[in-house]
Design an enzyme around this catalytic site. Structure first.
Site, PDB file in Angstrom:
ATOM      1  N   HIS A  20       0.825  -1.119   0.062  1.00  8.99           N
ATOM      2  CA  HIS A  20       0.084  -0.075  -0.033  1.00  8.99           C
ATOM      3  C   HIS A  20       0.945   1.039  -0.055  1.00  8.99           C
ATOM      4  O   HIS A  20       1.889   1.240   0.745  1.00  8.99           O
ATOM      5  CB  HIS A  20      -0.945   0.026   1.240  1.00  8.99           C
ATOM      6  CG  HIS A  20      -1.997   1.157   1.097  1.00  8.99           C
ATOM      7  ND1 HIS A  20      -2.296   1.621   2.480  1.00  8.99           N
ATOM      8  CD2 HIS A  20      -2.640   1.652   0.285  1.00  8.99           C
ATOM      9  CE1 HIS A  20      -3.140   2.638   2.072  1.00  8.99           C
ATOM     10  NE2 HIS A  20      -3.208   2.726   0.878  1.00  8.99           N
ATOM     11  N   ALA A 121       3.881   9.977 -22.575  1.00  9.55           N
ATOM     12  CA  ALA A 121       3.473   8.729 -22.434  1.00  9.55           C
ATOM     13  C   ALA A 121       3.959   7.954 -21.066  1.00  9.55           C
ATOM     14  O   ALA A 121       4.745   7.007 -21.326  1.00  9.55           O
ATOM     15  CB  ALA A 121       3.351   7.621 -23.402  1.00  9.55           C
TER      16      ALA A 121
END
Length: 131
Positions: A20, A121
């Site tokens: 996390h 990108a």
């Protein structure tokens, strides 16, 4: 022999070790890589594999709670930005100047280098808690 999912062993290991709030970056072939950040270099030739191809495969195995991209993508690569928004329709995309984006990559667990050869990108995804 492993028969499913992501076949690249390094990428599989990195995703399996994400916790996390850890971050991973998927970048085009021109994105600079900060010293000390692990790189999974998938680039084979200009354009291959594409940014979206790699993003889609990673998204099958990764849950993001936060997404960051360079603000320049909105104007300089509008079609890609629309694709990003479609894929992250539940998560707002934080847009920051490309200079700051490049600095932020230094805190990523890894950068996945694609063969993408269109501007901006690049994306940083912060890992969510899946329970």
């Amino acid at each position: 022999m492993y028969k499913g999912g992501i076949l690249n062993g390094e990428l599989n290991r990195i995703l399996g070790n994400m916790r996390h709030t850890d971050c991973i970056c998927i970048g085009d072939c021109g994105l600079p890589i900060p010293k000390g950040v692990e790189v999974v270099d998938l680039a084979v030739k200009l354009g291959s594999p594409s940014f979206l191809e790699v993003l889609d495969v990673i998204m099958e195995h990764f849950e993001a709670e936060k997404v960051t991209a360079a603000s320049e993508v909105v104007e300089k690569n509008a079609s890609l930005y629309e694709e990003m928004k479609a894929r992250f329709s539940e998560i707002p995309i934080e847009l920051i100047p490309h200079k700051e984006f490049k600095e932020l990559t230094a805190s990523c667990a890894a950068i996945v280098r694609t063969g993408e050869n269109h501007p901006y990108a690049n994306i940083i995804m912060q890992s969510a808690c899946i329970f």
